[in-house]
Design an enzyme around this catalytic site. Structure first.
Site, short mmCIF file in Angstrom:
data_model
loop_
_atom_site.label_atom_id
_atom_site.label_comp_id
_atom_site.label_asym_id
_atom_site.label_seq_id
_atom_site.Cartn_x
_atom_site.Cartn_y
_atom_site.Cartn_z
N CYS A 1 14.04 10.99 5.98
CA CYS A 1 14.01 10.57 7.39
C CYS A 1 15.38 10.78 8.02
O CYS A 1 15.49 10.99 9.23
CB CYS A 1 13.57 9.12 7.51
SG CYS A 1 14.60 7.98 6.56
N GLU B 1 9.56 1.68 10.71
CA GLU B 1 10.64 2.61 10.35
C GLU B 1 10.02 4.00 10.41
O GLU B 1 9.28 4.39 9.51
CB GLU B 1 11.17 2.32 8.94
CG GLU B 1 11.72 0.92 8.74
CD GLU B 1 13.11 0.72 9.33
OE1 GLU B 1 13.66 1.68 9.90
OE2 GLU B 1 13.63 -0.39 9.24
N LYS C 1 0.89 -1.18 0.00
CA LYS C 1 0.00 0.00 0.00
C LYS C 1 0.93 1.22 0.00
O LYS C 1 1.48 1.59 1.03
CB LYS C 1 -0.87 -0.03 1.26
CG LYS C 1 -2.20 0.72 1.16
CD LYS C 1 -2.11 2.18 0.81
CE LYS C 1 -1.73 3.05 1.98
NZ LYS C 1 -1.53 4.46 1.58
N GLU D 1 9.96 16.59 14.49
CA GLU D 1 10.46 16.44 13.12
C GLU D 1 9.94 17.61 12.28
O GLU D 1 8.74 17.92 12.30
CB GLU D 1 9.94 15.11 12.55
CG GLU D 1 10.64 14.69 11.29
CD GLU D 1 10.15 13.34 10.78
OE1 GLU D 1 8.93 13.09 10.81
OE2 GLU D 1 11.00 12.54 10.35
#
Ligand code: NAD
Length: 523
Positions: free
Chosen positions: A276, A242, A169, A374
Site C-alpha cells: 500500500c 485502511e 476474516k 493504484e
C-alpha cells in the site's frame, strides 16, 4: 431425484503464486458459522477483559517468544502463500509483528491506566474526572493478501491486549497464514473464542460485517472500503478503513541521485510493487531527470525475478492473474499514450504464470491511469518537474493520500515541503519504513482511508473512551439547578464575569456580587 435444494459450500484455494501449486483448499465459513463465531466471541470476551493487563501482557510476551522461535516456518509459509522473497517475509512481516508486540508489552499498561482529567473551570473544581479506556467487545478484522501476517496481526494484538475478542476474516488468497497466526496466539494462551479466524471470500467478509460485531477494522481496496462504509453507516458501526494509495516520491534538485534512485527502485518493486506504501509515481527535478532514469534503469535491470524461496531473488511473483492484468493494461495504455518503456514492460512467462518484469516508465503524465489509479505492481513511472511548487501540486493532484516521500540534502526544505503534502505519512529521505515503526501511526487522508492503525493512535481505535465523574461534595446541590429567578440570574452573570471579564476591576466587582450565591442556595 433429490427434493432438497443442495447449497454447494463455497471454497477458497490457497496456491503458491510462484508455481501455481495448490497448497490447500478450504471451505468458506457460512453466514451461520460467522454469526456463531461472533456469538462465541461475545460470550468469551468479558472474562478476557476481566484479566489484569499484566496477565494479558504475559500472554502477549509468550506469543512474541513463540513467533520468534517459529520465524523460519512462518516466513516460509508467507513466501509460499504470498510469493514475496523470504527475506522480505522475515523483515516486513515477522519482524514488524515482533516489534508491534514489543510496543504493546511496553505501553499497554500505561495506555489502559485511568487518566485523571483536571478541571480548569472554577464551577467544576469540586469534581474528580477520569478517562477510562474500555474494550469495544468483539472487533472484526478483514484483511488483504499483500501483508498477510503483519496487517491482521498488528491490529489483532492491539485489539486483544485492550481486552477485546477478535474475529478475523483474512484474504481468500492467504488463509493459511491467518490460521498459523491463530495457532500461535492459542498456544500462547489467548482463548480460542477470543481470537477466531473465519476463512472465506468477500461474501464471508460481508457476513462478518453484518454480524453483531462492535467495530470493524478493514484493510483493502477503495471500492470494497466504500461498500463497507455504506453498510456500516446503515447501523452506525464504527470502522477503521485502511485503503489504497498512489504514493508520490519527489526528488528535488539537491537530492543524492544514487541514494534516491536506489530508494525509488526498492520502493516501487518491493513485494513486486504490491505494497500500500509502494512508490507509485515518481517526480524528479528536470536537472536530474535523465540521469535519474539511467540510474533506475541500470538498477532495475540487475534485479533478479523468481521464486521467493531462492535467496538470490529480489522480486517474486504477483499474487494472481487479475492483479497482473491491471498492471499490464496500465503499462500498455501509458505506452500507447507516449510513455517511454525504459525497462521491463512485459510478463516473464518462462518463470511462471504470475511474473512481471520490473518496469521503468519515463515521460508519463497525469492523463494516464498509471499516474492516477493504484497500479499495485512492479512499475516505476517517472515524470519531470521544474520547481518545488509544481512538485507539491503534482503530489497532491490525487484522490489518494496515504504516504509520500521527499528526497533532498536540505532537511529543512524537505520538512517544509512535507507539511504541504496531503498524506497520512510523509517521509523525508526514506520510503515505506514507517510501516515498521511500531510507534508511528499508519493511515491515510482522502480516499486512502479513515482512522489509524499502529502505535498509540492504533490503540485508541480499539477502545471506547468513557468519562467517569465523581462529585466530591455529594451533599451539596448544584448552583445551576432549579431556583431560577432574577436574583440567580444576576448572581450567575457575576459568576461568568468573575471568570471571564476582560478588566480586573470588573472581575473584582463580580467576585463580591457572586459571593452571595453560595449563601443564598440551600445546601
Ligand atoms: P480487497 O478490497 O479486494 O479485499 C480485502 C478484503 O476484503 C479481503 O479479505 C476480501 O475477501 C474482503 N472483501 C471483499 N469484498 C468484501 C465485502 N463486500 N464485504 C466484506 N469484505 C469483503 O483488497 P485486496 O486485493 O485483498 O488488497 C489490496 C488492496 O488493499 C490495495 O488497494 C491496497 O492498497 C490495499 N491495502 C491497504 C493498506 C493500508 O494500510 N492502507 C495495506 C495493505 C493493502
Amino acid at each position: 431425484m433429490a427434493t432438497n435444494v443442495e447449497i454447494a459450500t463455497r471454497r477458497v484455494a490457497s496456491t503458491n503464486p510462484a508455481t501455481g501449486e495448490l497448497l490447500r483448499e478450504l471451505d468458506c465459513a457460512s453466514d451461520a458459522e460467522v454469526h456463531a463465531a461472533v456469538a462465541r466471541a461475545h460470550s468469551a470476551q468479558p472474562a478476557w477483559a476481566a484479566l489484569s493487563v499484566e496477565e494479558r501482557i504475559r500472554i502477549l510476551r509468550k506469543f512474541q517468544r513463540l513467533l520468534h522461535e517459529n520465524k523460519t516456518e512462518v516466513a516460509t509459509l508467507i513466501t509460499q502463500e504470498a510469493g514475496k522473497p523470504y527475506v522480505e517475509a522475515l523483515l516486513t512481516e515477522v519482524l514488524v509483528v515482533l516489534d508491534a508486540a514489543r510496543f504493546l508489552i511496553d505501553n499497554a499498561f500505561a495506555f489502559l491506566r485511568e487518566q485523571p482529567v483536571p478541571h480548569g473551570s472554577v464551577a467544576m473544581k469540586a469534581k474528580k474526572g477520569r478517562i477510562l479506556r474500555e474494550p469495544y467487545g468483539v472487533i472484526a478484522i478483514i484483511s488483504p493478501w499483500n501483508y498477510p501476517l503483519s496487517i491482521p496481526a498488528v491490529d489483532a494484538l492491539a485489539a486483544v491486549i485492550t481486552g477485546n475478542a477478535v474475529v478475523l476474516k483474512p484474504s481468500e488468497f492467504t488463509s493459511l497464514i491467518a490460521l498459523k497466526l491463530a495457532s500461535l496466539l492459542h498456544t500462547a494462551g489467548v482463548p480460542k473464542e477470543v481470537f477466531q479466524v473465519v476463512v472465506g471470500d468477500g461474501a464471508t467478509g460481508a457476513a462478518l460485517l453484518n454480524s453483531e460485531v462492535d467495530k470493524l477494522i478493514f484493510t483493502g481496496s477503495v471500492p470494497t472500503g466504500k461498500r463497507i462504509a455504506q453498510a456500516a453507516a446503515a447501523r452506525l458501526l464504527p470502522v477503521v478503513l485502511e485503503l489504497g494509495g498512489k504514493d508520490p516520491m519527489l526528488v528535488l534538485d539537491d537530492a543524492d541521485l544514487d541514494v534516491a534512485s536506489s530508494a525509488a527502485v526498492w520502493g516501487a518493486f518491493v513485494n513486486a510493487g504490491q505494497a500500500c506504501l509502494s512508490v507509485e509515481r515518481c517526480y524528479v527535478h528536470q536537472s536530474l531527470y535523465e540521469k535519474f532514469l539511467d540510474a533506475c534503469v541500470a538498477k532495475a535491470q540487475k534485479l533478479r525475478v523468481g521464486n521467493g524461496m531462492d535467496p538470490q531473488t529480489d522480486i517474486g511473483p504477483m499474487i494472481h492473474g487479475r492483479q497482473l492484468r491491471i498492471v499490464e493494461t496500465q503499462v500498455e495504455e501509458a505506452r500507447t499514450q507516449g510513455a517511454r518503456v525504459l525497462a521491463g514492460g512485459a510478463r516473464l512467462p518462462e518463470l511462471g504464470p504470475h511474473f512481471y518484469a520490473p518496469t521503468v516508465l519515463a515521460d508519463v503524465t497525469h492523463k494516464m491511469h498509471i499516474m492516477r489509479e493504484e497500479t499495485f505492481g512492479p512499475v516505476l513511472p517517472v515524470a519531470p518537474f521544474s520547481g518545488d511548487a509544481e512538485a507539491i501540486r503534482l503530489a497532491n493532484d490525487s484522490e489518494f493520500g496515504l504516504a509520500a516521500s521527499i528526497w533532498t540534502r536540505d532537511k529543512k526544505r524537505g520538512e517544509a515541503i512535507a507539511r504541504q503534502i496531503d498524506a497520512g505519512t510523509v517521509m523525508v529521505n526514506d520510503v515505506i519504513s514507517c510501516f515498521g515503526i511500531s510507534e508511528a501511526p499508519h493511515g491515510g487522508f482522502k480516499a486512502s482511508g479513515i482512522g489509524r492503525s499502529h502505535g498509540q493512535f492504533g490503540l485508541e481505535e480499539m477502545v471506547r473512551v468513557k468519562y467517569l465523574d465523581t462529585d466530591r461534595l455529594p451533599r451539596m446541590k448544584k448552583l445551576w439547578w432549579y431556583g431560577y429567578g432574577e436574583k440567580l440570574t444576576h448572581q450567575m452573570e457575576a459568576f461568568v464575569d468573575l471568570q471571564f471579564a476582560h478588566r480586573i476591576g470588573d472581575r473584582l466587582r463580580a467576585t463580591l456580587k457572586s459571593a452571595g450565591v453560595l449563601k443564598s442556595r440551600k445546601l
